[in-house]
Scaffold this active site. Structure first.
Site, mmCIF file in Angstrom:
data_model
loop_
_atom_site.group_PDB
_atom_site.id
_atom_site.type_symbol
_atom_site.label_atom_id
_atom_site.label_comp_id
_atom_site.label_asym_id
_atom_site.label_seq_id
_atom_site.Cartn_x
_atom_site.Cartn_y
_atom_site.Cartn_z
ATOM 1 N N ARG A 38 7.678 10.489 -7.960
ATOM 2 C CA ARG A 38 6.650 10.727 -8.973
ATOM 3 C C ARG A 38 6.273 9.445 -9.708
ATOM 4 O O ARG A 38 7.124 8.635 -10.065
ATOM 5 C CB ARG A 38 7.160 11.763 -9.976
ATOM 6 C CG ARG A 38 6.199 11.989 -11.116
ATOM 7 C CD ARG A 38 6.455 13.261 -11.829
ATOM 8 N NE ARG A 38 7.684 13.247 -12.610
ATOM 9 C CZ ARG A 38 8.067 14.278 -13.355
ATOM 10 N NH1 ARG A 38 7.353 15.377 -13.385
ATOM 11 N NH2 ARG A 38 9.171 14.210 -14.052
ATOM 12 N N ARG B 183 9.207 7.238 -14.140
ATOM 13 C CA ARG B 183 9.941 7.592 -15.358
ATOM 14 C C ARG B 183 11.420 7.251 -15.221
ATOM 15 O O ARG B 183 12.004 7.457 -14.169
ATOM 16 C CB ARG B 183 9.777 9.093 -15.642
ATOM 17 C CG ARG B 183 8.468 9.410 -16.308
ATOM 18 C CD ARG B 183 8.206 10.876 -16.399
ATOM 19 N NE ARG B 183 9.366 11.666 -16.781
ATOM 20 C CZ ARG B 183 9.310 12.973 -17.016
ATOM 21 N NH1 ARG B 183 8.156 13.608 -16.925
ATOM 22 N NH2 ARG B 183 10.398 13.647 -17.339
ATOM 23 N N ARG C 296 11.458 25.532 -23.997
ATOM 24 C CA ARG C 296 12.420 25.236 -22.951
ATOM 25 C C ARG C 296 13.766 25.900 -23.228
ATOM 26 O O ARG C 296 14.734 25.599 -22.552
ATOM 27 C CB ARG C 296 12.621 23.732 -22.923
ATOM 28 C CG ARG C 296 12.342 23.071 -21.566
ATOM 29 C CD ARG C 296 12.504 21.601 -21.819
ATOM 30 N NE ARG C 296 12.510 20.767 -20.675
ATOM 31 C CZ ARG C 296 11.486 20.040 -20.259
ATOM 32 N NH1 ARG C 296 10.316 20.160 -20.834
ATOM 33 N NH2 ARG C 296 11.636 19.211 -19.257
#
Ligand code: AMP
Length: 230
Positions: free
Chosen positions: A142, A175, A103
């Site tokens: 999500r 999350r 990343r």
């Protein structure tokens, strides 16, 4: 033949069926979902740095406690933690799909070192391109399975039974970093630290670009099509 296709073709000629790829894309680009689909279809382990870190957080290990401070703010967890975690996980795998790692440039360089020691270089990087404005809605809806990490979406890919994973019956949760404030920070982090990897892998002719604005099925088909030329 484009450089991308030539690269893909070269991969198979050199390595047979072995596949070592990484997925790149902004938060909410669907890289986790696509990595899971490809992993299942190919029978290759998907290794998500985010999942490894969340497991450490859930187990409340010293690493997990340290990582949580960064994850809660949408910042990158220090390389000393993440590189060790991922290196340990991949060292006995001949094939893998990396999701969320590397990343940053420093992680990409460390990964190159680790894989060169293992004599098993990365073959390609699937870059899922999505305009940033498209992804907030995706992330806000999500849902993730607490047991098997399968990913759902309240609107685009809901589970058959609300709150329950179709695959393992685990509990689905949102999350804690999928909130608007943290999402904004995660984008900023992506722009500053992860986006330069597009040029890094582009210059090495390792980039496989996929249009991430399509449906989940269309993106999966586009990835398979590019890889099947392998
Ligand atoms: P993800 O599940 O990939 O969206 O990652 C969730 C969070 O875990 C990120 O916002 C970071 O705080 C942390 N994280 C995951 N992968 C990495 C990585 N390769 N380097 C640093 N931090 C990471």
């Amino acid at each position: 033949m484009s450089a991308e296709n030539l690269f893909i073709l070269t991969c198979i000629l050199c390595t047979g069926d072995v596949m070592r790829l990484a997925f790149l894309g902004p938060p909410g680009s669907g890289k986790g979902t696509q990595a899971q689909i490809l992993a299942k279809n190919m029978g290759i382990p998907q290794i998500s740095s985010g999942d490894l870190l969340r497991e450490a957080v859930q187990e409340d290990t010293p690493i997990g406690r340290k990582a949580k401070q960064y994850m809660d703010k949408g910042e990158l967890v220090p390389d000393t933690i993440v590189v060790d975690l991922v290196s340990e996980r991949i060292k006995n795998e001949s094939q893998f799909l990396l999701d969320g790692f590397p990343r940053s440039l420093s992680q990409a360089e460390r990964l190159d070192e680790v894989l060169s020691q293992l004599k098993a270089p990365l073959q390609g990087v699937i870059n899922i391109g999505v305009p940033l404005e498209d992804v907030v809605e995706r992330l806000c809806g999500r849902l993730t399975c607490s047991q098997c990490n399968a990913i759902y979406h309240t609107k685009y890919s809901p589970p058959e039974k609300e709150g329950v994973c179709d695959l393992c019956g685990g509990h689905l949760f949102q999350r804690s970093d999928d909130t608007e404030a943290v999402i904004t920070e995660r984008f900023q982090t992506y722009r500053e630290q992860t986006e330069p990897l597009i040029s890094y892998y582009g210059e090495k002719e390792m980039l496989i670009n996929v249009d991430g604005t399509q449906s989940i099925e269309e993106i999966a088909a586009a990835i398979e099509k590019k890889l099947h030329r392998i």
